[in-house]
Write an enzyme that holds these catalytic residues in place. Sequence first.
Site, PDB file in Angstrom:
ATOM      1  N   GLY A 265       0.811  -1.214   0.000  1.00  0.00           N
ATOM      2  CA  GLY A 265       0.000   0.000   0.000  1.00  0.00           C
ATOM      3  C   GLY A 265       0.845   1.266   0.000  1.00  0.00           C
ATOM      4  CG  ASP A 266       3.525   4.296   1.437  1.00  0.00           C
ATOM      5  OD1 ASP A 266       4.154   4.857   0.514  1.00  0.00           O
ATOM      6  OD2 ASP A 266       3.062   4.917   2.410  1.00  0.00           O
ATOM      7  CG  ASP A 267       7.011   5.018  -1.530  1.00  0.00           C
ATOM      8  OD1 ASP A 267       6.208   5.263  -2.457  1.00  0.00           O
ATOM      9  OD2 ASP A 267       7.383   5.888  -0.714  1.00  0.00           O
TER      10      ASP A 267
END
Length: 484
Positions: A265-267
């Site tokens: 859900g992120d980098d």
Amino acid sequence: MGRLWRMIWVVVMVIVMVAPSSWVSWNGGGGVECRKTVRMLESASFDYPAMSCRSHSASILDYGGVGDGKTLNTKAFQDAVNDLSQYASQGGAQLFVPSGRWLTGPFNLTSFFSLFLHKDAVLVASQDINEWSVIDPLPSYGRGRDAVGGRYISLIFGTNLTDVVITGDNGTIDGQGALWWQKFHGKKLKYTRPYLIEIMYSENIQISNLTLLNSPSWNVHPVYSSNIIIQAITIIAPVTSPNTDGINPDSCTNTRIEDCYIVSGDDCVAVKSGWDEYGIAFAMPTKQLIIRRLTCISPYSATVALGSEMSGGIEDVRIEDVYALNTESGIRIKTAVGRGGYVRNVYVKGMTLHTMKWAFWMTGNYGSHADTHYDPNALPVIQGINYRDVVAVNVTTAARLEGISGDPFTGICISNVTISMRKTKKAPWTCTDIEGITSGVSPTPCALLPDQGPDKAVDICNFPQESLPIENLQLQTCSYSHLT
Ligand SMILES: *[C@@H]1O[C@H](CO)[C@@H](O)[C@H](O)[C@H]1NC(C)=O
Ligand SMILES: *[C@@H]1O[C@H](CO)[C@@H](O)[C@H](O)[C@H]1NC(C)=O
Ligand SMILES: *[C@@H]1O[C@H](CO)[C@@H](O)[C@H](O)[C@H]1NC(C)=O
Ligand SMILES: *[C@@H]1O[C@H](CO)[C@@H](O)[C@H](O)[C@H]1NC(C)=O
Ligand SMILES: *[C@@H]1O[C@H](CO)[C@@H](O)[C@H](O)[C@H]1NC(C)=O
Ligand SMILES: *[C@@H]1O[C@H](CO)[C@@H](O)[C@H](O)[C@H]1NC(C)=O
């Protein structure tokens, strides 16, 4: 275990081992015990690759661990590590976690120590918030990222260590993050969420051959450390889960991240070095980093981000052989006025990107400050950013490169890049406050990145020739053999 007891135990096991399997299952209640014993014996001897091998072996079963998914094993793990720390000066120790579901709260590691998870072992993070102690914020951040003040300790935590291996035959660590994501969204967190693995102030670290699921927040966080190998890790979290960054090397030197597969859900990888005035004061850069053979899926974030916390500086980063699918951007540099620090000498070679908003993205106005005390004169220096040999398809905007007015991002070099655009009305390039050159790039770059002619693509934006020290480190074949 006493000597007599151990002898009896071995005799019992030998009987179990030679007993026909029909007898084992026919033996009712006792059969469960026997099957368990047989399985332990089968998995008690194996080889695995590691930076260093250990002379002493133990199993979590030796410390009263129960892998039934219900019994809490925090004490078993901490007792095991504390006991095995006695072997630090005698060749170190390795702790084996057999097949099973091992519910546990956070525990701390020790030096000259290896943790090995069987392929069917799952460490399941406790959802009892009282199990999670609170530790100080990182000095280079000045505060927790979710809340001012302290932070919940990571599930697997180590500080001031030398020579630590966390590995397995693709065994699993399940952070059971949903509860934490809910608390985060509901603004019900008193402290910053825990990570799955955090190693601080340490050297010679290996994290490999594991699957990490549903971290409460970041997955793997080496910080203030050096000589690190992160290899063959699978990281999976819902693409909408908050801040589930894959791997975050933070103020680290000489790090090799390779063969990882990340859906999050992120980098997928976020390179960091502290936040605003705290990061500037701590002044510990991330440098000598190689990221290679990375596969990333992250529709709302970057394949590799540099920043936004980069106030201690980021330099000599090499990124090679990346495949990203349905990810928001390829490489993203995030910074802001007040960050100070630098991002320089970044080399990217060989990316295949499919379905993406921006192949290249640089943001000078990321904002997101630790507090209001940042120095408005602390301007980040972004310099020497090289991208080559990139093929991207189904891209909305080729590049959005936005430096800072009065503080341009310089030395940008892009060569041998082919980006196939989606049909949109958007201009393929947006460039402000940047300087650099291009060659062999399609679609035609913005005027701030003048084309040097197609033949220059062969010899500009080159990747460094000499390898980093960590690239020359070969893993040894280590053996584990132990009767519980
Ligand atoms: C683990 O380490 C942290 C930080 O040093 C410390 O606060 C905590 O008490 C330790 N936990 C145990 C069980 O020793
Ligand atoms: C760990 O090392 C850091 C940096 O050298 C030091 O400031 C800190 O006091 C050490 N912590 C422990 C628990 O030894
Ligand atoms: C760990 O991963 C490496 C690299 O992918 C592989 O060569 C090795 O066989 C794996 N080892 C185990 C024990 O799974
Ligand atoms: C490890 O397990 C994950 C999850 O089951 C799987 O997707 C991945 O392919 C496995 N990796 C290896 C090297 O076996
Ligand atoms: C292209 O990207 C869009 C979203 O940007 C997506 O909806 C579409 O499915 C993609 N097309 C292909 C062929 O992958
Ligand atoms: C250009 O990039 C492609 C891969 O995208 C690569 O196969 C080719 O060798 C590169 N050309 C040069 C001149 O480096």
